[in-house]
Write a protein that holds these residues in place. Sequence first.
Motif, PDB file in Angstrom:
ATOM      1  N   THR A   1       0.805  -1.314   0.129  1.00 16.14           N
ATOM      2  CA  THR A   1      -0.129  -0.030   0.128  1.00 16.14           C
ATOM      3  C   THR A   1       0.660   1.226  -0.003  1.00 16.14           C
ATOM      4  N   GLN A   2       0.352   2.281  -0.815  1.00 18.30           N
ATOM      5  CA  GLN A   2       1.214   3.549  -0.795  1.00 18.30           C
ATOM      6  C   GLN A   2       1.016   4.317   0.522  1.00 18.30           C
ATOM      7  N   GLN A   3       2.109   4.869   1.218  1.00 17.86           N
ATOM      8  CA  GLN A   3       1.971   5.570   2.567  1.00 17.86           C
ATOM      9  C   GLN A   3       2.801   6.834   2.192  1.00 17.86           C
ATOM     10  N   ARG A   4       3.729   6.894   1.956  1.00 16.04           N
ATOM     11  CA  ARG A   4       4.590   8.500   1.832  1.00 16.04           C
ATOM     12  C   ARG A   4       4.709   8.644   0.499  1.00 16.04           C
ATOM     13  N   PRO A   5       4.409   9.762  -0.019  1.00 17.18           N
ATOM     14  CA  PRO A   5       3.720  10.995   0.578  1.00 17.18           C
ATOM     15  C   PRO A   5       2.291  10.567   0.801  1.00 17.18           C
ATOM     16  N   PRO A   6       1.623  11.502   1.715  1.00 17.06           N
ATOM     17  CA  PRO A   6       0.017  10.962   2.160  1.00 17.06           C
ATOM     18  C   PRO A   6      -0.641  11.681   0.910  1.00 17.06           C
ATOM     19  N   GLY A   7      -1.653  10.833   1.074  1.00 16.69           N
ATOM     20  CA  GLY A   7      -2.871  11.450  -0.010  1.00 16.69           C
ATOM     21  C   GLY A   7      -2.598  11.576  -1.366  1.00 16.69           C
ATOM     22  N   LEU A   8      -1.829  10.387  -1.781  1.00 17.03           N
ATOM     23  CA  LEU A   8      -1.656  10.645  -3.167  1.00 17.03           C
ATOM     24  C   LEU A   8      -2.636   9.675  -3.855  1.00 17.03           C
ATOM     25  N   SER A   9      -3.045  10.281  -5.279  1.00 19.00           N
ATOM     26  CA  SER A   9      -4.036   9.597  -5.871  1.00 19.00           C
ATOM     27  C   SER A   9      -3.741   8.498  -6.539  1.00 19.00           C
ATOM     28  N   GLU A  10      -4.495   7.525  -6.872  1.00 24.06           N
ATOM     29  CA  GLU A  10      -4.018   6.213  -7.946  1.00 24.06           C
ATOM     30  C   GLU A  10      -3.407   6.716  -8.965  1.00 24.06           C
ATOM     31  N   ALA A  11      -3.882   7.671  -9.788  1.00 23.59           N
ATOM     32  CA  ALA A  11      -3.508   8.099 -10.936  1.00 23.59           C
ATOM     33  C   ALA A  11      -2.100   8.677 -10.842  1.00 23.59           C
ATOM     34  N   ASP A  12      -1.757   9.552 -10.029  1.00 27.67           N
ATOM     35  CA  ASP A  12      -0.450   9.919  -9.639  1.00 27.67           C
ATOM     36  C   ASP A  12       0.606   9.041  -9.205  1.00 27.67           C
ATOM     37  N   ALA A  13       0.145   7.849  -8.384  1.00 27.38           N
ATOM     38  CA  ALA A  13       1.080   6.928  -8.107  1.00 27.38           C
ATOM     39  C   ALA A  13       1.318   6.056  -8.940  1.00 27.38           C
ATOM     40  N   LYS A  14       0.481   6.048  -9.965  1.00 31.61           N
ATOM     41  CA  LYS A  14       0.787   5.092 -11.171  1.00 31.61           C
ATOM     42  C   LYS A  14       1.920   5.674 -12.205  1.00 31.61           C
ATOM     43  N   ASP A  15       1.960   6.936 -11.810  1.00 32.33           N
ATOM     44  CA  ASP A  15       2.667   7.728 -12.894  1.00 32.33           C
ATOM     45  C   ASP A  15       4.158   8.178 -12.308  1.00 32.33           C
ATOM     46  N   ARG A  16       4.702   7.562 -11.298  1.00 35.19           N
ATOM     47  CA  ARG A  16       5.850   7.827 -10.726  1.00 35.19           C
ATOM     48  C   ARG A  16       6.396   6.453 -10.160  1.00 35.19           C
ATOM     49  N   MET A  17       7.718   6.762 -10.002  1.00 37.06           N
ATOM     50  CA  MET A  17       8.370   5.443  -9.318  1.00 37.06           C
ATOM     51  C   MET A  17       7.923   5.118  -8.104  1.00 37.06           C
ATOM     52  N   TYR A  18       8.289   3.895  -7.451  1.00 35.73           N
ATOM     53  CA  TYR A  18       8.133   3.615  -5.964  1.00 35.73           C
ATOM     54  C   TYR A  18       8.880   2.652  -5.385  1.00 35.73           C
ATOM     55  N   MET A  19       9.238   2.612  -4.291  1.00 35.47           N
ATOM     56  CA  MET A  19      10.112   1.809  -3.435  1.00 35.47           C
ATOM     57  C   MET A  19       9.248   0.979  -2.492  1.00 35.47           C
ATOM     58  N   ALA A  20       9.604  -0.201  -2.374  1.00 36.78           N
ATOM     59  CA  ALA A  20       8.927  -1.199  -1.329  1.00 36.78           C
ATOM     60  C   ALA A  20       9.891  -1.417  -0.377  1.00 36.78           C
ATOM     61  N   ASN A  21       9.307  -1.006   0.724  1.00 42.06           N
ATOM     62  CA  ASN A  21      10.234  -1.402   2.005  1.00 42.06           C
ATOM     63  C   ASN A  21      10.111  -2.510   2.473  1.00 42.06           C
ATOM     64  N   HIS A  22      10.961  -3.442   2.285  1.00 39.92           N
ATOM     65  CA  HIS A  22      11.070  -4.673   2.849  1.00 39.92           C
ATOM     66  C   HIS A  22      12.167  -5.325   3.723  1.00 39.92           C
ATOM     67  N   ASN A  23      12.460  -4.162   4.764  1.00 39.61           N
ATOM     68  CA  ASN A  23      13.313  -4.586   5.758  1.00 39.61           C
ATOM     69  C   ASN A  23      12.380  -4.983   7.170  1.00 39.61           C
ATOM     70  N   LEU A  24      12.359  -5.956   7.560  1.00 33.20           N
ATOM     71  CA  LEU A  24      11.438  -6.411   8.575  1.00 33.20           C
ATOM     72  C   LEU A  24      12.274  -6.308   9.859  1.00 33.20           C
ATOM     73  N   ASN A  25      11.439  -5.556  10.878  1.00 31.88           N
ATOM     74  CA  ASN A  25      11.886  -4.909  12.177  1.00 31.88           C
ATOM     75  C   ASN A  25      11.222  -5.855  13.138  1.00 31.88           C
ATOM     76  N   LEU A  26      12.129  -5.719  14.353  1.00 31.00           N
ATOM     77  CA  LEU A  26      11.657  -6.491  15.529  1.00 31.00           C
ATOM     78  C   LEU A  26      11.243  -5.549  16.551  1.00 31.00           C
ATOM     79  N   GLN A  27      10.056  -5.682  17.227  1.00 34.39           N
ATOM     80  CA  GLN A  27       9.776  -4.663  18.386  1.00 34.39           C
ATOM     81  C   GLN A  27      10.634  -5.303  19.685  1.00 34.39           C
ATOM     82  N   LEU A  28      11.580  -4.283  20.287  1.00 31.52           N
ATOM     83  CA  LEU A  28      12.272  -5.008  21.365  1.00 31.52           C
ATOM     84  C   LEU A  28      11.924  -4.071  22.600  1.00 31.52           C
TER      85      LEU A  28
END
Length: 449
Positions: A314-341
């Motif tokens: 799901t798209q998070q940053r920047p907030p409130g981005l429309s689907e059309a705008d999201a599909k017309d720019r690059m995106y980064m998938a954050n796949h660095n799993l963290n542990l709550q310590l």
Amino acid sequence: MRWPTVLLGLLAVALAQDSSTESSESGTTTDGTVVSVTTPVAIPSGTYQEFSTTITLSDGDESVIASTTHYNGTRTASNQTAVTTTSDSLTLLVGGGGTTVIGNNSMNATATATGTATNTPVVNTRPCNNYPEFCTRKYSNITMVAAHNSPFVRKNSVAANQELDVTTQLNDGVRTLQFQTHYVNGTIYLCHTTCQLLNAGTLEEYLIDVNKWMRRNPYDVVTFIIGNFDYVSPENFTTPIYNSGLKDLIYTPTKVPMALNDWPTLSEMILKQKRAVFFMDYQANQTAHPWLMDQFSQVWETPFSPTDPAFPCTQQRPPGLSEADAKDRMYMANHNLNLQLNLGSLSMLIPNTALLDETNAVNGSGSLGEMAQECNKTWGRPPNFLLVDYYNYGDFNGSVFEVAAQMNNVTYDRNCCGKTSGALREVSVGGMSTVLLVAVGVQMLMSAF
């Protein structure tokens, strides 16, 4: 395990900024509906830029940009006006024989001999970013492995995110370097959360090593994603970047902001030797420095500092981005799993090293491959950047690069990875690695003396 009072106090001071708090930020579903996204970790609260028009640039820092707004919170759509431009005609890379090729993003280009076209298709043999197929692809049409917090390499440090140094990262195939910066006494340092916890030296020193590698590898495009943790002005970054030796390699975009189709091919960037691409998450000023690009105007992100092993695309940053705008720019998938310590009243996030074999795997629940496939299905194209911790671990050596290759529809056949110690594979107690717990205690106690 009993923790001395002095240790808890030191941890509280050094790690306070890593404390996990409930925070919400507006996002959107793929149907364009604005929703509230709640995450278990505080999201950076810097301002986001919005450009009311698309500005055409000339090369260099002399370009002037207007109509820039900054906002906090939700926006429903951006009003971007396309500007038609023509790009320079360039010879594509083919390697060997003195043959030149004229083409436009197609591997079935036409060979020419003394200006006379033939009907013989030419297959490029010169790799660009490790693959000949990439030479004719737009920069925005490639999936790259990105090293999360690339400089933070320190054995037994709870704040480390990588095991191998940046030169080894690049040798292995990483082409995007992401890192967090801190401004201390007039100098930009690479520090994780605070410089007392992990200080990897200055930005300039780190980039000097990258510059040396780029000079030895003239057919590679490298991307830098700068985390401006202290929200300082971009002028603080220009001097260390220039002093590192990268100045003449810096890519300046043709427009602000750059939509998907605005980006050049890798061969264009390489032939011009403008192949160091800089983004900054907050406080970028492309009026003064067009080359230091505002990240979120060109690249959006999935949930920040994820603790959910399902990794929703799901798209998070920047907030409130429309689907059309999201599909017309690059995106980064954050796949660095963290542990709550949790240590008493203290709470912090650390890389979940116990699950690296699953997180960085090609297949399976919570794997990088599964997430990339889901993103591809959701957004109609794969992520441009796969942001991972400890890229050299996975279900086999090079699994993160195999995922990127699958997204790029190429064959991964390189050797990976640089020398590893195997020290991350520790037995956990109560869900927390004993090595990590000891590392926290030793590191913080030593910092007190």
